[in-house]
Design a protein around this motif. Structure first.
Motif, mmCIF file in Angstrom:
data_model
loop_
_atom_site.group_PDB
_atom_site.id
_atom_site.type_symbol
_atom_site.label_atom_id
_atom_site.label_comp_id
_atom_site.label_asym_id
_atom_site.label_seq_id
_atom_site.Cartn_x
_atom_site.Cartn_y
_atom_site.Cartn_z
ATOM 1 N N UNK A 75 -96.295 5.322 10.515
ATOM 2 C CA UNK A 75 -96.523 3.885 10.393
ATOM 3 C C UNK A 75 -97.209 3.552 9.070
ATOM 4 N N UNK A 76 -98.219 4.325 8.729
ATOM 5 C CA UNK A 76 -98.939 4.074 7.475
ATOM 6 C C UNK A 76 -98.016 4.263 6.274
ATOM 7 N N UNK A 77 -97.166 5.274 6.321
ATOM 8 C CA UNK A 77 -96.254 5.512 5.214
ATOM 9 C C UNK A 77 -95.292 4.356 5.001
ATOM 10 N N UNK A 78 -94.725 3.816 6.100
ATOM 11 C CA UNK A 78 -93.825 2.674 5.990
ATOM 12 C C UNK A 78 -94.569 1.429 5.510
ATOM 13 N N UNK A 79 -95.787 1.236 6.001
ATOM 14 C CA UNK A 79 -96.592 0.098 5.551
ATOM 15 C C UNK A 79 -96.827 0.150 4.048
ATOM 16 N N UNK A 80 -97.240 1.327 3.568
ATOM 17 C CA UNK A 80 -97.558 1.456 2.148
ATOM 18 C C UNK A 80 -96.330 1.290 1.259
ATOM 19 N N UNK A 81 -95.137 1.517 1.825
ATOM 20 C CA UNK A 81 -93.901 1.387 1.041
ATOM 21 C C UNK A 81 -93.388 -0.053 0.989
ATOM 22 N N UNK A 82 -93.978 -0.950 1.789
ATOM 23 C CA UNK A 82 -93.506 -2.334 1.805
ATOM 24 C C UNK A 82 -93.629 -2.973 0.418
ATOM 25 N N UNK A 83 -92.569 -3.651 0.013
ATOM 26 C CA UNK A 83 -92.584 -4.372 -1.248
ATOM 27 C C UNK A 83 -93.266 -5.737 -1.105
ATOM 28 N N UNK A 84 -93.303 -6.247 0.106
ATOM 29 C CA UNK A 84 -93.897 -7.563 0.363
ATOM 30 C C UNK A 84 -95.373 -7.575 -0.050
ATOM 31 N N UNK A 85 -95.808 -8.696 -0.601
ATOM 32 C CA UNK A 85 -97.200 -8.870 -0.978
ATOM 33 C C UNK A 85 -97.777 -10.114 -0.307
ATOM 34 N N UNK A 86 -98.978 -9.948 0.221
ATOM 35 C CA UNK A 86 -99.705 -11.069 0.827
ATOM 36 C C UNK A 86 -100.785 -11.506 -0.155
ATOM 37 N N UNK A 87 -100.620 -12.709 -0.698
ATOM 38 C CA UNK A 87 -101.548 -13.238 -1.713
ATOM 39 C C UNK A 87 -101.702 -12.252 -2.873
ATOM 40 N N UNK A 88 -100.593 -11.640 -3.230
ATOM 41 C CA UNK A 88 -100.578 -10.730 -4.366
ATOM 42 C C UNK A 88 -101.038 -9.321 -4.072
ATOM 43 N N UNK A 89 -101.394 -9.051 -2.817
ATOM 44 C CA UNK A 89 -101.902 -7.733 -2.439
ATOM 45 C C UNK A 89 -101.031 -7.121 -1.355
ATOM 46 N N UNK A 90 -101.032 -5.779 -1.227
ATOM 47 C CA UNK A 90 -100.287 -5.138 -0.143
ATOM 48 C C UNK A 90 -100.773 -5.636 1.219
ATOM 49 N N UNK A 91 -99.855 -5.708 2.167
ATOM 50 C CA UNK A 91 -100.191 -6.112 3.532
ATOM 51 C C UNK A 91 -100.755 -4.902 4.271
ATOM 52 N N UNK A 92 -102.023 -4.979 4.675
ATOM 53 C CA UNK A 92 -102.711 -3.830 5.280
ATOM 54 C C UNK A 92 -102.877 -4.054 6.777
ATOM 55 N N UNK A 93 -102.231 -3.188 7.543
ATOM 56 C CA UNK A 93 -102.393 -3.186 8.998
ATOM 57 C C UNK A 93 -103.128 -1.935 9.453
ATOM 58 N N UNK A 94 -102.857 -0.822 8.801
ATOM 59 C CA UNK A 94 -103.573 0.425 9.006
ATOM 60 C C UNK A 94 -104.284 0.782 7.711
ATOM 61 N N UNK A 95 -105.529 1.237 7.817
ATOM 62 C CA UNK A 95 -106.287 1.563 6.624
ATOM 63 C C UNK A 95 -107.093 2.838 6.848
ATOM 64 N N UNK A 96 -107.436 3.542 5.772
ATOM 65 C CA UNK A 96 -108.245 4.754 5.936
ATOM 66 C C UNK A 96 -109.571 4.437 6.598
ATOM 67 N N UNK A 97 -109.993 5.345 7.468
ATOM 68 C CA UNK A 97 -111.271 5.174 8.137
ATOM 69 C C UNK A 97 -112.405 5.244 7.121
ATOM 70 N N UNK A 98 -113.397 4.347 7.251
ATOM 71 C CA UNK A 98 -114.548 4.368 6.358
ATOM 72 C C UNK A 98 -115.335 5.653 6.568
ATOM 73 N N UNK A 99 -115.647 6.406 5.508
ATOM 74 C CA UNK A 99 -116.418 7.648 5.678
ATOM 75 C C UNK A 99 -117.729 7.383 6.384
ATOM 76 N N UNK A 100 -118.143 8.274 7.299
ATOM 77 C CA UNK A 100 -119.402 8.087 8.014
ATOM 78 C C UNK A 100 -120.597 8.173 7.083
ATOM 79 N N UNK A 101 -121.666 7.479 7.484
ATOM 80 C CA UNK A 101 -122.902 7.537 6.694
ATOM 81 C C UNK A 101 -123.458 8.942 6.733
ATOM 82 N N UNK A 102 -124.040 9.363 5.630
ATOM 83 C CA UNK A 102 -124.600 10.715 5.563
ATOM 84 C C UNK A 102 -126.055 10.643 5.125
#
Length: 274
Positions: free
Chosen positions: A229-256
């Motif tokens: 799913x992430x691979x297909x999302x990242x390949x989308x040519x469509x842009x939302x307000x000039x930016x890629x459309x993000x539905x899945x995103x990398x998890x924020x690294x945990x605090x250390x």
């Protein structure tokens, strides 16, 4: 008092989904939505009508796609033929993923409540109290069937609320179990209780270890669909307000947190669990 502490420790360990093991080999199943290193800020509904993502905060608030068409905040968007194919693939992957997620969630509930009812049955000898735990199992499974079983992932339901529901069951059991243990001690049946505790430890290891490993393997297998799913999302040519459309995103690294490790010149790094 030792018996009370032992029984309570068993329940507290099981509330995290793991039996107590002397070597620490039996771990709780890692089944969170963060397991694949990706997450979504959206609630998700997947059914025959398409895939709908929605949230209360942030923009866009709603994304919908079905059969190659894309709508953002209830406005149909123009997409290329290549993007239409990608959206169809994403819909197929999401439709394949959701029932598998529901099955893994049911498996996790079954392992947790099998362990909890096992503790109650072994430490109190009461089938009635064990059946009470099973009523809570039915409620948890009904919650899954009414959401994931219908293709809906709700951030609120499967966030802290779900965990707190299990914790409340454990708290209720702890009170009941403590009363049974105290009664056994005061009536001179401490030896029998000790034997039950020893037997319980071995049974819980046998019950949980293999099943937990299998469930984690199945959960990890779901990542194939998530990564696709992430691979297909990242390949989308469509842009939302000039930016890629993000539905899945990398998890924020945990605090250390970093603490000095004596005079060795190295730092000991503690990573907080998500």
């Amino acid at each position: 008092m030792r018996h009370v502490l032992l029984a309570t420790a068993c329940l507290l360990a099981l509330s995290a989904g793991a039996a107590r093991a002397d070597d620490g080999a039996v771990q709780s199943p890692e089944l969170s939505s963060h397991q694949c290193g990706l997450s979504t800020p959206y609630n998700v509904q997947v059914d025959g009508g398409g895939v709908w993502l929605y949230r209360h905060d942030g923009v866009p608030k709603e994304i919908f796609f079905h059969d190659g068409t894309l709508s953002v905040d209830r406005q149909v968007q123009a997409v290329s033929d290549a993007d239409a194919r990608r959206l169809r693939t994403m819909e197929d992957e999401a439709r394949a993923l959701m029932p598998q997620v529901a099955d893994v969630a049911r498996g996790s509930v079954d392992i947790t409540f099998d362990a909890l009812s096992g503790v109650m049955r072994a430490m109190t000898g009461s089938e009635r109290k064990a059946r009470k735990v099973d009523r809570h199992r039915k409620q948890a499974l009904a919650q899954i069937d009414g959401s994931l079983g219908k293709g809906r992932w709700d951030q609120d339901v499967f966030g802290g609320d779900f965990e707190r529901n299990v914790e409340r069951v454990v708290e209720d059991m702890t009170g009941s179990l403590t009363r049974s243990v105290l009664w056994a001690v005061f009536t001179g049946r401490a030896g029998k209780l000790e034997a039950r505790a020893d037997k319980l430890d071995a049974e819980m290891d046998e019950l949980l270890e293999a099943r937990t490993a299998e469930l984690e393997r199945r959960a990890q297998g779901l990542c194939t669909h998530v990564v696709a799913l992430r691979g297909q999302q990242d390949a989308l040519e469509y842009r939302y307000r000039g930016e890629p459309l993000v539905m899945l995103e990398p998890e924020t690294p945990p605090a250390r947190s970093v603490a000095s490790n004596g005079d060795t010149g190295h730092d000991a790094i503690a990573v907080d669990e998500p």
